[in-house]
Design a protein around this motif. Structure first.
Motif, PDB file in Angstrom:
ATOM      1  N   ARG A 214      78.159 -13.862  -5.257  1.00  0.00           N
ATOM      2  CA  ARG A 214      77.597 -12.750  -5.942  1.00  0.00           C
ATOM      3  C   ARG A 214      76.882 -11.890  -5.007  1.00  0.00           C
ATOM      4  NH1 ARG A 214      72.933 -12.795  -8.172  1.00  0.00           N
ATOM      5  NH2 ARG A 214      72.412 -14.898  -7.643  1.00  0.00           N
ATOM      6  N   ARG A 215      75.738 -12.735  -4.354  1.00  0.00           N
ATOM      7  CA  ARG A 215      74.981 -12.186  -3.269  1.00  0.00           C
ATOM      8  C   ARG A 215      75.310 -11.124  -2.540  1.00  0.00           C
ATOM      9  NH1 ARG A 215      70.828 -16.483  -1.404  1.00  0.00           N
ATOM     10  NH2 ARG A 215      69.820 -14.685  -0.482  1.00  0.00           N
ATOM     11  N   LEU A 216      76.665 -11.593  -1.910  1.00  0.00           N
ATOM     12  CA  LEU A 216      77.330 -10.677  -0.978  1.00  0.00           C
ATOM     13  C   LEU A 216      77.801  -9.366  -1.753  1.00  0.00           C
ATOM     14  CD1 LEU A 216      78.549 -10.419   1.880  1.00  0.00           C
ATOM     15  CD2 LEU A 216      80.617 -11.923   1.028  1.00  0.00           C
ATOM     16  N   ASP A 217      78.373  -9.631  -2.778  1.00  0.00           N
ATOM     17  CA  ASP A 217      78.950  -8.624  -3.480  1.00  0.00           C
ATOM     18  C   ASP A 217      77.741  -7.529  -3.864  1.00  0.00           C
ATOM     19  OD1 ASP A 217      81.413  -9.332  -3.548  1.00  0.00           O
ATOM     20  OD2 ASP A 217      81.174 -10.394  -5.735  1.00  0.00           O
ATOM     21  N   GLU A 218      76.475  -8.124  -4.285  1.00  0.00           N
ATOM     22  CA  GLU A 218      75.499  -7.072  -4.469  1.00  0.00           C
ATOM     23  C   GLU A 218      75.146  -6.323  -3.028  1.00  0.00           C
ATOM     24  OE1 GLU A 218      72.305  -9.471  -5.696  1.00  0.00           O
ATOM     25  OE2 GLU A 218      73.072  -9.884  -7.661  1.00  0.00           O
ATOM     26  N   GLU A 219      75.212  -7.017  -1.762  1.00  0.00           N
ATOM     27  CA  GLU A 219      74.785  -6.503  -0.841  1.00  0.00           C
ATOM     28  C   GLU A 219      75.984  -5.413  -0.192  1.00  0.00           C
ATOM     29  OE1 GLU A 219      72.160  -6.635   0.941  1.00  0.00           O
ATOM     30  OE2 GLU A 219      71.222  -7.833  -0.575  1.00  0.00           O
TER      31      GLU A 219
ATOM     32  N   ASP B 262      80.799 -29.456  -7.654  1.00  0.00           N
ATOM     33  CA  ASP B 262      80.238 -28.255  -8.701  1.00  0.00           C
ATOM     34  C   ASP B 262      78.915 -27.751  -7.899  1.00  0.00           C
ATOM     35  OD1 ASP B 262      82.444 -29.166 -10.198  1.00  0.00           O
ATOM     36  OD2 ASP B 262      81.116 -30.360 -11.392  1.00  0.00           O
ATOM     37  N   ASN B 263      77.961 -28.464  -7.412  1.00  0.00           N
ATOM     38  CA  ASN B 263      76.980 -27.710  -6.806  1.00  0.00           C
ATOM     39  C   ASN B 263      77.291 -26.791  -5.611  1.00  0.00           C
ATOM     40  OD1 ASN B 263      75.011 -29.030  -8.608  1.00  0.00           O
ATOM     41  ND2 ASN B 263      74.698 -30.483  -7.073  1.00  0.00           N
TER      42      ASN B 263
ATOM     43  N   ILE C 247      78.439 -21.616  -3.645  1.00  0.00           N
ATOM     44  CA  ILE C 247      79.540 -20.450  -3.199  1.00  0.00           C
ATOM     45  C   ILE C 247      79.576 -19.459  -3.964  1.00  0.00           C
ATOM     46  CG2 ILE C 247      81.976 -20.029  -2.561  1.00  0.00           C
ATOM     47  CD1 ILE C 247      82.006 -23.185  -1.675  1.00  0.00           C
ATOM     48  N   GLU C 248      79.645 -19.538  -5.214  1.00  0.00           N
ATOM     49  CA  GLU C 248      79.695 -18.484  -6.119  1.00  0.00           C
ATOM     50  C   GLU C 248      78.405 -17.600  -6.045  1.00  0.00           C
ATOM     51  OE1 GLU C 248      80.304 -20.402  -9.929  1.00  0.00           O
ATOM     52  OE2 GLU C 248      82.636 -20.699  -9.697  1.00  0.00           O
ATOM     53  N   ASP C 249      77.221 -18.278  -5.948  1.00  0.00           N
ATOM     54  CA  ASP C 249      76.186 -17.422  -5.882  1.00  0.00           C
ATOM     55  C   ASP C 249      76.001 -16.923  -4.635  1.00  0.00           C
ATOM     56  OD1 ASP C 249      73.071 -17.123  -6.740  1.00  0.00           O
ATOM     57  OD2 ASP C 249      72.789 -18.142  -4.822  1.00  0.00           O
ATOM     58  N   LEU C 250      76.431 -17.336  -3.309  1.00  0.00           N
ATOM     59  CA  LEU C 250      76.557 -16.493  -2.052  1.00  0.00           C
ATOM     60  C   LEU C 250      77.438 -15.438  -2.352  1.00  0.00           C
ATOM     61  CD1 LEU C 250      76.670 -19.572   0.308  1.00  0.00           C
ATOM     62  CD2 LEU C 250      74.759 -17.870  -0.020  1.00  0.00           C
TER      63      LEU C 250
END
Length: 393
Positions: A82-87, A71-72, A77-80
């Motif tokens: 999300r950050r990738l989408d932001e970039e 889960d962690n 992965i989801e956080d990465l």
């Protein structure tokens, strides 16, 4: 316990540390270190109910730990992602902005073309780096697109050619071609002449500004502050207007802003060109000039000898009446202080009383004592056989 690889419900590798990249659908379980006192009962002999219970608890604990780590990992992965989408969004925005700036630069470079006409040559000068002298396309507020010459270098550039006064036949008094006075003869019936100094008529071509009169929409539509004048010999081709101009000068005090921003408003609303519309006391503004080409001595050396004592060089003056009440429109290069402005100034209405129609025409009385004789009240041949070009900025 060591890392294990499983496929479905079957364990394919366990008991040795597993290395290598995972395959699709594989589950990789991180190794976990447990105290010996927890594991020892599992291998001390036969399996008892207590051992089975302990093993089940251990397995359940292990699965919970694995699930928590998975889960962690998924959260990471989801956080990465999300950050990738932001970039990616930031990159897309930067690319869009860059494309916009490149498009703006291309548009600015294109200002003054037939597909992107400008308002004036000054607008082109202000928006196009390295703009050169030459022909450009402009658009009037009414939507008329026209081509004219821009000077982009004198005194900072941005000068728009709007008109030229040319005497096509000084012997023909107020006949065809005298558009800046009258084409209908010398008559009291037309006190304003053709009225082209204060109307929206247009005529001529930038390509023939030295062998015919020119008036484009910029004359009455551009909002300008100053004027520039060139004296150019007749029949000079466009490519040589500037190099062949033997007199060139401009104003710097922004006087046109006091009178509506152009010569159209100057004459229509402030100093009308009409016979008997005033006296010498009502003469229009005499504006100081800066010489780009020529000098005080040169300008006075070309006008009628008898007129030299009646002028002050290094000015351009507008709407000057002669002794008989006939208006002259522009005194190029001089301020007229005397009574006989018809021998120096150009343009007018349609009626000059003295020996009418002898003074009627765009160049009025410049040939009073013979064509180009440069004696008494006659100008030099060079002056008679030259056009005066008007620019705005």
């Amino acid at each position: 316990l060591h890392s294990c690889r499983t496929e479905g419900q079957s364990v394919t590798s366990c008991g040795q540390p597993w290395r290598g990249a995972p395959r699709q659908d594989d589950i990789v379980v991180q190794s976990y270190a447990l105290p010996k006192d927890v594991l020892a009962p599992l291998f001390a002999g036969g399996t008892t109910a207590g051992q089975q219970q302990l093993f089940d608890q251990l397995a359940a604990s292990l699965l919970m730990t694995v699930k928590k780590d998975l889960d962690n990992s998924l959260s990471t992965i989801e956080d990465l992602e999300r950050r990738l989408d932001e970039e990616r969004n930031k990159t897309a925005q930067l690319e869009e902005r860059l494309a916009s700036l490149e498009g703006q630069q291309a548009t600015n470079t294109d200002v003054g073309s037939v597909t992107n006409p400008a308002v004036s040559c000054k607008q082109i000068k202000d928006n196009v780096d390295g703009a050169q002298d030459g022909l450009y396309h402009l658009r009037s507020p009414g939507g008329v697109v026209y081509e004219t010459y821009c000077d982009m270098t004198i005194a900072g550039g941005g000068w728009t050619l709007v008109s030229s006064v040319h005497e096509n036949d000084i012997y023909g008094k107020c006949t065809a071609g005298d558009r800046w006075s009258s084409t209908r003869g010398s008559s009291r019936n037309y006190p304003e002449g053709d009225g082209n100094w204060a109307n929206h008529n247009t005529f001529g071509s930038v390509l023939s500004a030295t062998n015919d009169d020119l008036k484009n929409p910029g004359y009455f539509s551009i909002n300008a502050s100053d004027v520039m004048l060139w004296h150019v010999p007749n029949d000079t081709p466009l490519s040589q207007y500037k190099s062949e101009a033997y007199l060139g000068y401009y104003t710097t005090n922004g006087f046109l802003q006091q009178y509506g921003g152009n010569m159209y408003s100057l004459f229509k609303d402030h100093f009308p060109i009409v016979y008997n519309g005033g006296t010498r006391a009502d003469n229009g503004p005499a504006v100081p000039i800066t010489w780009d080409n020529g000098s005080d001595d040169l300008v006075t050396s070309l006008i009628a000898p008898n007129s030299v004592s009646e002028v002050t060089p290094a000015f351009v003056q507008f709407r000057v009446f002669n002794t008989e009440g006939a208006p002259l429109v522009v005194c190029p290069g001089v301020r007229y202080n005397g009574f006989h402005s018809e021998h120096v100034c150009i343009g007018g209405a349609a009626y000059w009383p003295e020996q009418t129609p002898r003074q009627c025409g765009d160049f009025s009385g410049k040939d009073w004592n013979g064509y180009g004789t440069h004696t008494d009240w006659s100008s030099s041949q060079l002056e008679v056989e030259s056009a005066v070009l008007f620019f705005y900025r």
